[in-house]
Design an enzyme around this catalytic site. Structure first.
Site, PDB file in Angstrom:
ATOM      1  CG  ASN A 176      -5.450 -89.182 -41.903  1.00  0.00           C
ATOM      2  OD1 ASN A 176      -4.833 -90.141 -42.371  1.00  0.00           O
ATOM      3  ND2 ASN A 176      -4.838 -88.134 -41.385  1.00  0.00           N
ATOM      4  CG  HIS A 218     -28.606-101.697 -34.407  1.00  0.00           C
ATOM      5  ND1 HIS A 218     -28.728-102.475 -35.531  1.00  0.00           N
ATOM      6  CD2 HIS A 218     -27.299-101.341 -34.339  1.00  0.00           C
ATOM      7  CE1 HIS A 218     -27.549-102.608 -36.107  1.00  0.00           C
ATOM      8  NE2 HIS A 218     -26.663-101.920 -35.401  1.00  0.00           N
ATOM      9  N   GLY A 226      -9.360 -86.740 -34.874  1.00  0.00           N
ATOM     10  CA  GLY A 226      -9.191 -88.182 -34.891  1.00  0.00           C
ATOM     11  C   GLY A 226     -10.053 -88.897 -33.859  1.00  0.00           C
ATOM     12  CB  THR A 263     -25.283 -86.999 -29.252  1.00  0.00           C
ATOM     13  OG1 THR A 263     -25.191 -85.859 -28.375  1.00  0.00           O
ATOM     14  CG2 THR A 263     -24.317 -88.084 -28.788  1.00  0.00           C
ATOM     15  NE  ARG A 305     -22.473 -81.372 -21.823  1.00  0.00           N
ATOM     16  CZ  ARG A 305     -22.281 -82.632 -21.458  1.00  0.00           C
ATOM     17  NH1 ARG A 305     -21.116 -83.189 -21.594  1.00  0.00           N
ATOM     18  NH2 ARG A 305     -23.273 -83.349 -20.945  1.00  0.00           N
ATOM     19  CE  LYS A 346     -11.458 -69.750 -29.998  1.00  0.00           C
ATOM     20  NZ  LYS A 346     -10.037 -69.935 -30.256  1.00  0.00           N
TER      21      LYS A 346
END
Length: 185
Positions: free
Chosen positions: A85, A115, A142, A165, A180, A183
């Site tokens: 999108n 970096h 989004g 992450t 995290r 479900k």
């Protein structure tokens, strides 16, 4: 003979982004993005012609809404029916694979570049590139951010605004910062 910075980038080694050859590749990408982002939707179709030629691959029916940003383009691989999108950014210093029928909401960001942790390394433009893989039929909400080295498996859902992450298992919904599981289907 010394390795080029592009070769080091592709190998997942430390490289300097302040390299003339890499800058020339980014200029090619910026020109393709300008065309894609400037064409009227009816003329652009699913992908502007220059962006289509630049991408690593784009499956049948893959679509990127404008505006879109990427670093190089040649490291972006879209499966059939993948949809990005408006406002998505992919810093594709490493390969980014987006599976079939996978949906990325507005302003999703994928950052393959990391970096250097030392200031002197950052001053030298040192980065390391880590790939991102998103499986088939995933949904990325989004403004989610996906960091380099992450794999998001088939059917997973990433909640809007989440920062991913670490890897996300198949058919699992993750939310938050850091994301995290909440479900598993």
């Amino acid at each position: 003979m010394a390795q080029s910075e592009r070769t080091k980038m592709a190998a997942g080694e430390w490289y300097t982004c302040l390299d003339d050859d890499l800058e020339a590749l980014r200029v090619i990408a910026r020109d393709a993005l300008f065309e894609h982002n400037s064409l009227p939707p009816g003329q652009r179709g699913n992908l502007g012609p220059s962006l289509m030629a630049l991408l690593g691959s784009a499956g049948e029916g893959a679509r990127i809404e404008a505006p879109f940003q990427c670093a190089y383009g040649f490291n972006v691989f879209l499966g059939d029916g993948a949809f990005l999108n408006a406002g998505c950014t992919i810093l594709d210093t490493a390969p980014v694979h987006i599976g079939k029928r996978t949906l990325l909401g507005p302003n999703v960001q994928i950052y393959c570049a990391e970096h250097h942790k030392e200031a002197t390394g950052r001053q030298a433009g040192l980065e390391i590139a880590k790939p991102v893989t998103i499986g088939n039929d995933a949904w990325i909400g989004g403004s989610a951010i996906i960091l380099g080295g992450v794999s998001i498996a088939e059917g997973a859902i990433v909640g809007a605004g989440s920062v991913v992450t670490r890897d996300v298992p198949a058919n699992t919904t993750v939310v938050g910062n850091p994301a995290r599981p909440i479900k598993q289907r």
